[in-house]
Design a protein around this motif. Structure first.
Motif, PDB file in Angstrom:
ATOM      1  N   LEU A  25      -7.158  16.055  68.085  1.00  6.48           N
ATOM      2  CA  LEU A  25      -7.366  14.472  67.783  1.00  6.48           C
ATOM      3  C   LEU A  25      -6.901  13.837  68.994  1.00  6.48           C
ATOM      4  CD1 LEU A  25      -7.487  12.176  65.618  1.00  6.48           C
ATOM      5  CD2 LEU A  25      -5.385  12.498  65.111  1.00  6.48           C
ATOM      6  N   VAL A  26      -7.828  12.857  69.353  1.00  3.63           N
ATOM      7  CA  VAL A  26      -7.314  11.848  70.527  1.00  3.63           C
ATOM      8  C   VAL A  26      -7.197  10.665  70.155  1.00  3.63           C
ATOM      9  CG1 VAL A  26      -8.305  11.222  72.815  1.00  3.63           C
ATOM     10  CG2 VAL A  26      -8.896  13.255  72.095  1.00  3.63           C
ATOM     11  N   ILE A  27      -5.827   9.789  70.230  1.00  2.00           N
ATOM     12  CA  ILE A  27      -5.749   8.626  69.679  1.00  2.00           C
ATOM     13  C   ILE A  27      -4.969   8.181  70.903  1.00  2.00           C
ATOM     14  CG2 ILE A  27      -5.831   8.855  67.362  1.00  2.00           C
ATOM     15  CD1 ILE A  27      -2.791   9.201  67.119  1.00  2.00           C
ATOM     16  N   THR A  28      -4.675   6.743  70.889  1.00  2.00           N
ATOM     17  CA  THR A  28      -3.889   6.020  71.985  1.00  2.00           C
ATOM     18  C   THR A  28      -2.579   5.610  71.432  1.00  2.00           C
ATOM     19  OG1 THR A  28      -4.725   4.058  71.511  1.00  2.00           O
ATOM     20  CG2 THR A  28      -6.186   5.299  72.810  1.00  2.00           C
ATOM     21  N   VAL A 150     -13.177  18.400  68.680  1.00  7.81           N
ATOM     22  CA  VAL A 150     -12.357  17.353  69.103  1.00  7.81           C
ATOM     23  C   VAL A 150     -12.561  15.958  68.538  1.00  7.81           C
ATOM     24  CG1 VAL A 150     -11.751  15.836  71.219  1.00  7.81           C
ATOM     25  CG2 VAL A 150     -11.978  18.415  71.414  1.00  7.81           C
ATOM     26  N   ILE A 151     -11.834  15.222  67.976  1.00 12.28           N
ATOM     27  CA  ILE A 151     -12.123  14.251  67.308  1.00 12.28           C
ATOM     28  C   ILE A 151     -11.690  12.951  67.868  1.00 12.28           C
ATOM     29  CG2 ILE A 151     -11.751  12.880  65.086  1.00 12.28           C
ATOM     30  CD1 ILE A 151     -11.518  15.309  63.438  1.00 12.28           C
ATOM     31  N   LYS A 152     -12.639  11.999  68.380  1.00 10.55           N
ATOM     32  CA  LYS A 152     -12.175  10.838  69.071  1.00 10.55           C
ATOM     33  C   LYS A 152     -12.288   9.600  68.191  1.00 10.55           C
ATOM     34  CE  LYS A 152     -11.006   8.331  72.589  1.00 10.55           C
ATOM     35  NZ  LYS A 152     -11.172   6.943  72.040  1.00 10.55           N
ATOM     36  N   THR A 153     -11.338   8.882  67.856  1.00  3.41           N
ATOM     37  CA  THR A 153     -11.554   7.629  67.140  1.00  3.41           C
ATOM     38  C   THR A 153     -11.798   6.293  67.832  1.00  3.41           C
ATOM     39  OG1 THR A 153      -9.159   7.071  66.746  1.00  3.41           O
ATOM     40  CG2 THR A 153     -10.080   8.605  65.034  1.00  3.41           C
ATOM     41  N   GLY A 154     -12.378   5.440  67.304  1.00  3.15           N
ATOM     42  CA  GLY A 154     -12.410   4.228  67.843  1.00  3.15           C
ATOM     43  C   GLY A 154     -13.643   3.807  68.698  1.00  3.15           C
ATOM     44  N   ALA A 155     -14.171   4.504  69.463  1.00  6.95           N
ATOM     45  CA  ALA A 155     -15.035   4.397  70.418  1.00  6.95           C
ATOM     46  C   ALA A 155     -15.541   5.620  71.054  1.00  6.95           C
ATOM     47  CB  ALA A 155     -14.652   3.636  71.509  1.00  6.95           C
ATOM     48  N   GLU A 156     -16.770   5.798  71.542  1.00  2.00           N
ATOM     49  CA  GLU A 156     -17.467   6.891  72.209  1.00  2.00           C
ATOM     50  C   GLU A 156     -17.254   6.879  73.836  1.00  2.00           C
ATOM     51  OE1 GLU A 156     -21.403   7.689  71.265  1.00  2.00           O
ATOM     52  OE2 GLU A 156     -21.358   7.305  69.206  1.00  2.00           O
ATOM     53  N   ARG A 157     -16.113   7.270  73.966  1.00  2.00           N
ATOM     54  CA  ARG A 157     -15.498   7.369  75.443  1.00  2.00           C
ATOM     55  C   ARG A 157     -14.539   8.730  75.193  1.00  2.00           C
ATOM     56  NH1 ARG A 157     -14.584   1.774  74.724  1.00  2.00           N
ATOM     57  NH2 ARG A 157     -12.340   2.106  74.367  1.00  2.00           N
ATOM     58  N   LEU A 158     -14.523   9.048  76.370  1.00  2.11           N
ATOM     59  CA  LEU A 158     -13.680  10.331  76.538  1.00  2.11           C
ATOM     60  C   LEU A 158     -12.575   9.685  77.290  1.00  2.11           C
ATOM     61  CD1 LEU A 158     -16.081  13.236  77.833  1.00  2.11           C
ATOM     62  CD2 LEU A 158     -15.000  12.819  75.457  1.00  2.11           C
ATOM     63  N   SER A 159     -11.561  10.410  77.172  1.00  2.00           N
ATOM     64  CA  SER A 159     -10.254  10.301  77.760  1.00  2.00           C
ATOM     65  C   SER A 159      -9.638  11.386  78.640  1.00  2.00           C
ATOM     66  CB  SER A 159      -9.079   9.740  76.879  1.00  2.00           C
ATOM     67  OG  SER A 159      -8.753  10.596  76.021  1.00  2.00           O
ATOM     68  N   ASP A 160      -8.734  11.404  79.382  1.00  2.00           N
ATOM     69  CA  ASP A 160      -8.197  12.453  80.262  1.00  2.00           C
ATOM     70  C   ASP A 160      -7.440  13.501  79.438  1.00  2.00           C
ATOM     71  OD1 ASP A 160      -7.472  14.232  82.334  1.00  2.00           O
ATOM     72  OD2 ASP A 160      -5.955  12.676  83.009  1.00  2.00           O
ATOM     73  N   PHE A 161      -8.090  14.075  78.611  1.00  2.00           N
ATOM     74  CA  PHE A 161      -7.557  15.188  77.577  1.00  2.00           C
ATOM     75  C   PHE A 161      -7.875  16.385  77.710  1.00  2.00           C
ATOM     76  CE2 PHE A 161     -10.805  16.086  74.554  1.00  2.00           C
ATOM     77  CZ  PHE A 161     -11.835  14.985  75.112  1.00  2.00           C
ATOM     78  N   LEU A 162      -7.232  17.524  78.006  1.00  2.08           N
ATOM     79  CA  LEU A 162      -7.452  18.999  77.896  1.00  2.08           C
ATOM     80  C   LEU A 162      -8.884  19.108  78.577  1.00  2.08           C
ATOM     81  CD1 LEU A 162      -6.956  19.406  73.868  1.00  2.08           C
ATOM     82  CD2 LEU A 162      -5.131  19.696  75.916  1.00  2.08           C
ATOM     83  N   PHE A 173     -17.404  11.743  67.672  1.00  2.00           N
ATOM     84  CA  PHE A 173     -16.973  10.504  67.778  1.00  2.00           C
ATOM     85  C   PHE A 173     -17.116   9.545  66.707  1.00  2.00           C
ATOM     86  CE2 PHE A 173     -18.080  11.949  72.118  1.00  2.00           C
ATOM     87  CZ  PHE A 173     -17.147  11.389  72.982  1.00  2.00           C
ATOM     88  N   THR A 174     -16.235   8.868  66.286  1.00  3.73           N
ATOM     89  CA  THR A 174     -16.204   7.999  65.261  1.00  3.73           C
ATOM     90  C   THR A 174     -15.805   6.500  65.513  1.00  3.73           C
ATOM     91  OG1 THR A 174     -15.575   7.413  62.845  1.00  3.73           O
ATOM     92  CG2 THR A 174     -13.981   8.602  64.394  1.00  3.73           C
ATOM     93  N   ASP A 175     -16.524   5.461  65.177  1.00  2.00           N
ATOM     94  CA  ASP A 175     -16.316   4.015  65.482  1.00  2.00           C
ATOM     95  C   ASP A 175     -15.041   3.708  64.514  1.00  2.00           C
ATOM     96  OD1 ASP A 175     -17.765   3.786  63.309  1.00  2.00           O
ATOM     97  OD2 ASP A 175     -19.167   2.591  63.955  1.00  2.00           O
ATOM     98  N   VAL A 176     -14.673   4.523  63.486  1.00  2.00           N
ATOM     99  CA  VAL A 176     -13.441   4.095  62.850  1.00  2.00           C
ATOM    100  C   VAL A 176     -12.300   4.117  63.516  1.00  2.00           C
ATOM    101  CG1 VAL A 176     -12.412   4.760  60.538  1.00  2.00           C
ATOM    102  CG2 VAL A 176     -14.749   5.164  60.738  1.00  2.00           C
ATOM    103  N   ASN A 177     -11.656   2.989  63.657  1.00  2.00           N
ATOM    104  CA  ASN A 177     -10.416   2.833  64.249  1.00  2.00           C
ATOM    105  C   ASN A 177      -9.326   3.736  63.383  1.00  2.00           C
ATOM    106  OD1 ASN A 177     -11.004   1.054  66.381  1.00  2.00           O
ATOM    107  ND2 ASN A 177     -11.061  -0.723  64.857  1.00  2.00           N
TER     108      ASN A 177
END
Length: 202
Positions: A25-28, A150-162, A173-177
């Motif tokens: 899970l990728v969050i901020t 890998v689940i990324k919430t909030g936007a279809e953007r990758l971050s510096d993860f793994l 990717f889900t646009d659900v915050n």
């Protein structure tokens, strides 16, 4: 559980595809400032193991490293169905618990540290340059295993993860915050994974 969540649960159980054994899970850090964010995380961890996961990695990207220590204390304290290992940019010990939490340790930074360690091993005569293999890098990573999903919430953007570990992962990717993420959102991600044909880069 709502009727729709129950319906998705039945679809998951009847789906012939295997569920993801390792979910990331990728969050901020901003996601964790929202009211109820830690309750959502505790629920997420429960859903993951309920629906077939054996390992969960949570990657929290941070803009301000001053918050890392506070986040580390709070995340180590969440109620979870399995043991938790929390790692920050200052940590070097491998994360071996069923639940691994990465706070601000970017993939580039982790990979660079592994390369430096290999360079030192070569300089010390412990490793020949022409014998360096993928396993030599993986053995030096703090988060060694590859996520299936890998689940990324909030936007279809990758971050510096793994960045090494997720090269063959399925991305969802889900646009659900994060503050609005529910069980049905997790089940949708798992069902999407079960319906994919994994290619592992082929």
């Amino acid at each position: 559980m709502g009727l729709y969540d129950a319906y998705l649960g039945v679809r998951h159980r009847r789906n012939p595809g295997d569920p993801p054994a390792h979910v990331a899970l990728v969050i901020t850090e901003r996601d964790l400032l929202e009211q109820g964010a830690y309750d959502t995380l505790e629920s997420f961890l429960g859903w993951a193991f309920e629906y077939g996961a054996e390992r969960v990695t949570v990657s929290v990207s941070v803009l301000d490293e001053a918050v890392v220590d506070t986040l580390a204390r709070e995340l180590a304290d969440v109620t979870a169905p399995r043991s938790i290992a929390v790692r920050t940019p200052d940590d070097t010990a491998r994360a071996d618990a069923p639940i691994r939490v990465n706070i601000g340790l970017g993939g580039k930074r982790e990979f660079a540290a592994a390369v430096r360690d290999i360079a030192e091993a070569v300089e010390a005569g412990e490793l020949a340059p022409d014998e360096i293999a993928e396993a030599d890098i993986e053995d030096r990573l703090i988060f060694p295993e590859e996520p299936d999903l890998v689940i990324k919430t909030g936007a279809e953007r990758l971050s510096d993860f793994l960045i090494w570990q997720s090269v063959y992962s399925e991305l969802y990717f889900t646009d659900v915050n994060w503050r609005d993420f529910r069980k049905r959102d997790y089940l949708r991600a798992v069902l999407d994974y079960q319906n994919r044909q994994r290619r592992f880069g082929k």
